[in-house]
Structure formats: C-alpha cells, structure tokens
Design an enzyme around this catalytic site. Structure first.
Site, PDB file in Angstrom:
ATOM      1  N   LYS A  91       0.953  -1.313   0.037  1.00  0.00           N
ATOM      2  CA  LYS A  91      -0.002  -0.008   0.030  1.00  0.00           C
ATOM      3  C   LYS A  91       0.880   1.319   0.164  1.00  0.00           C
ATOM      4  O   LYS A  91       0.440   2.161  -0.790  1.00  0.00           O
ATOM      5  CB  LYS A  91      -0.873   0.023   1.095  1.00  0.00           C
ATOM      6  CG  LYS A  91      -1.953  -1.207   1.131  1.00  0.00           C
ATOM      7  CD  LYS A  91      -3.092  -0.937   2.587  1.00  0.00           C
ATOM      8  CE  LYS A  91      -2.449  -0.876   3.876  1.00  0.00           C
ATOM      9  NZ  LYS A  91      -1.562  -2.301   4.378  1.00  0.00           N
ATOM     10  N   ARG A 126      11.162  -0.615  11.410  1.00  0.00           N
ATOM     11  CA  ARG A 126      10.271  -0.314  12.100  1.00  0.00           C
ATOM     12  C   ARG A 126      10.107  -1.509  13.315  1.00  0.00           C
ATOM     13  O   ARG A 126      10.349  -2.537  13.119  1.00  0.00           O
ATOM     14  CB  ARG A 126       8.827  -0.530  11.542  1.00  0.00           C
ATOM     15  CG  ARG A 126       8.673   0.858  10.406  1.00  0.00           C
ATOM     16  CD  ARG A 126       7.444   0.429   9.488  1.00  0.00           C
ATOM     17  NE  ARG A 126       6.178  -0.086  10.178  1.00  0.00           N
ATOM     18  CZ  ARG A 126       4.912   0.014   9.570  1.00  0.00           C
ATOM     19  NH1 ARG A 126       4.918   0.212   8.475  1.00  0.00           N
ATOM     20  NH2 ARG A 126       3.982  -0.756   9.995  1.00  0.00           N
ATOM     21  N   ARG A 130      11.692  -5.897   2.938  1.00  0.00           N
ATOM     22  CA  ARG A 130      11.558  -4.508   3.226  1.00  0.00           C
ATOM     23  C   ARG A 130      12.378  -4.248   4.412  1.00  0.00           C
ATOM     24  O   ARG A 130      13.103  -3.227   4.405  1.00  0.00           O
ATOM     25  CB  ARG A 130       9.936  -4.137   4.008  1.00  0.00           C
ATOM     26  CG  ARG A 130       9.899  -2.743   4.088  1.00  0.00           C
ATOM     27  CD  ARG A 130       8.302  -2.347   3.877  1.00  0.00           C
ATOM     28  NE  ARG A 130       7.661  -2.605   5.557  1.00  0.00           N
ATOM     29  CZ  ARG A 130       6.285  -2.498   5.431  1.00  0.00           C
ATOM     30  NH1 ARG A 130       5.447  -2.412   4.486  1.00  0.00           N
ATOM     31  NH2 ARG A 130       5.820  -2.905   6.510  1.00  0.00           N
ATOM     32  N   ARG A 172      -0.438  -8.456  13.371  1.00  0.00           N
ATOM     33  CA  ARG A 172      -1.072  -7.488  12.646  1.00  0.00           C
ATOM     34  C   ARG A 172      -2.049  -8.089  11.514  1.00  0.00           C
ATOM     35  O   ARG A 172      -2.957  -7.538  10.984  1.00  0.00           O
ATOM     36  CB  ARG A 172       0.167  -6.639  11.998  1.00  0.00           C
ATOM     37  CG  ARG A 172       0.726  -5.876  12.977  1.00  0.00           C
ATOM     38  CD  ARG A 172       2.113  -5.080  12.383  1.00  0.00           C
ATOM     39  NE  ARG A 172       2.056  -4.233  11.051  1.00  0.00           N
ATOM     40  CZ  ARG A 172       3.167  -4.297  10.356  1.00  0.00           C
ATOM     41  NH1 ARG A 172       4.433  -4.888  10.364  1.00  0.00           N
ATOM     42  NH2 ARG A 172       2.858  -3.380   9.333  1.00  0.00           N
ATOM     43  N   ARG A 207      -9.456   1.127   8.792  1.00  0.00           N
ATOM     44  CA  ARG A 207      -9.205  -0.366   9.179  1.00  0.00           C
ATOM     45  C   ARG A 207     -10.016  -0.995  10.014  1.00  0.00           C
ATOM     46  O   ARG A 207      -9.755  -2.206  10.394  1.00  0.00           O
ATOM     47  CB  ARG A 207      -7.668  -0.176  10.068  1.00  0.00           C
ATOM     48  CG  ARG A 207      -6.369  -0.612   9.311  1.00  0.00           C
ATOM     49  CD  ARG A 207      -5.524  -0.363  10.285  1.00  0.00           C
ATOM     50  NE  ARG A 207      -4.149  -1.164   9.951  1.00  0.00           N
ATOM     51  CZ  ARG A 207      -3.053  -0.600   9.666  1.00  0.00           C
ATOM     52  NH1 ARG A 207      -3.030   0.669   9.039  1.00  0.00           N
ATOM     53  NH2 ARG A 207      -1.990  -1.307   9.455  1.00  0.00           N
TER      54      ARG A 207
END
Ligand code: AMP
Length: 193
Positions: free
Chosen positions: A13, A139, A127, A150, A88
C-alpha cells in the site's frame, strides 16, 4: 481524487500510494506514518498509540479518526488524498463517510490490493533488509511475531471493509502479487473504470 488503498500489512500500500502521489500529485495519507510521528514527538496521541502499535494491535478508532479528520482539513489535502492504512475497521469507515459528507467531499475509488498471505512474511523481511541496507531505522513492528498479530488484526477487523465497500459498488480489486509497476498499472486501470 480521493481514494482508499486496502490490503494487509506488506501488500504494498505504501509503495503504491507513493507512486500514485508522484503520478497524480495528491497527498499520501498514511495513518501509520502519522501515528509513528506522534509517537516520535511524544504527543498525547503518541503516548496512547505507542504500546498498542508495538504489540501489532489497532489503535482506538476515536484517536485515528480524529487525526484523519484534522489532517484532511489542511491545505495540501485540498486537491485530494490517498488513504494508506485507513480505514481499518468498519467503525472507521462509517466515521469517514460521515466526515466526508460533512465536508461535502466524496470518495472516488477504493482499491483492494489482494496478496497471498503466505508470501507476506517474505515481503516484510525484504523490506527490513532494504531499509537496513539504506541505513534507515527499521520499524519496531516489522518482525515475524508482531506481523502475525498485525495479520490477525487485518483479518478480524479490516477485511470486513472489503464487503462494506463492495456493497456500495465502490470496490476495485487488483492482483498485488505482480511486480510493482504491474500493480501500479492495474491500479490506474481500476481507478479509470
Ligand atoms: P501501518 O504503517 O499502516 O502498517 O500501521 C502501523 C500500526 O499503526 C498498525 O499496526 C496500528 O497499530 C496503527 N495504525 C495505523 N493505521 C491505523 C488505523 N487506521 N486504525 C488503527 N490503528 C492504526
């Protein structure tokens, strides 16, 4: 243009929102980025969000809705925005409907980036490796244990939005397992249709 990008963590995203920003000159509005900035700045919102985010759970709807509502009033959001990571929950989507109606604004598109969940862990690991190679801080929630949480939060709380927007006739779905450029092209076709 005002649009929503829907999809689980690691679906791309953020990458696609950035490409849409470059192409259409509209603002990328990532609630994750706004919340991380609030945590970094130590604001009261950041203090409420910090531990929830570290656990991979969703922050309270009222907190997220209030930061979004304020953010879309800023001058750089006037020409449009791409929500990345918002809404969300169905409650957030309903709140967004109300906020947009109050401001006399409409959504132009909701695009779901559909991915194979079994591949998401690989994507997140890539990532993290890329960010480390660039010397960027990684992160706190990009690790396998928190990612599982998540994903569970996505399935339980966010996936119902697919039906929510489909029932309004607003949903477009693209195959997120293609290369970045192919996904970008599919999104362009989806928002033109
Ligand atoms: P993201 O950068 O979109 O992956 O978001 C990182 C974390 O921020 C999520 O795991 C949540 O804890 C929090 N977060 C971001 N957006 C929302 C939202 N719309 N509602 C609730 N929590 C959110």
């Amino acid at each position: 243009m005002r649009m929503i990008l829907l999809g689980p963590p690691g679906a791309g995203k953020g990458t696609q929102a950035q490409l849409l920003t470059d192409r259409h000159g509209i603002l990328q509005l990532s609630t994750g980025d706004l919340l991380r900035a609030a945590v970094g700045a130590g604001t009261s919102i950041g203090q409420r969000a910090k531990d929830v985010m570290a656990r991979g759970e969703l922050c309270p709807d009222d907190l997220v809705v209030s930061i979004v509502s304020k953010r879309i009033d800023e001058p750089d959001a006037r020409t449009g925005f791409i929500f990345d990571g918002f809404p969300r929950t169905v409650a957030q989507a309903q709140a967004l409907d109300r906020i947009l109606a109050e401001k006399g604004l409409k959504l132009d598109a909701v695009v779901e980036i559909r991915v194979d969940e079994a591949k998401l862990l690989d994507r997140i690991e890539n990532r993290v490796a890329q960010m480390k190679a660039r010397g960027e801080p990684t992160r706190a929630d990009d690790n396998p244990e928190v990612l599982r949480k998540r994903l569970a939060a996505y399935r339980a709380q966010t996936a119902p939005l697919i039906d929510y927007y489909a029932s309004k006739g607003a949903l477009r779905t693209v195959d997120g397992m293609q290369g970045i450029q192919e996904v970008a092209n599919a999104i362009e076709r989806a928002i033109e249709s």
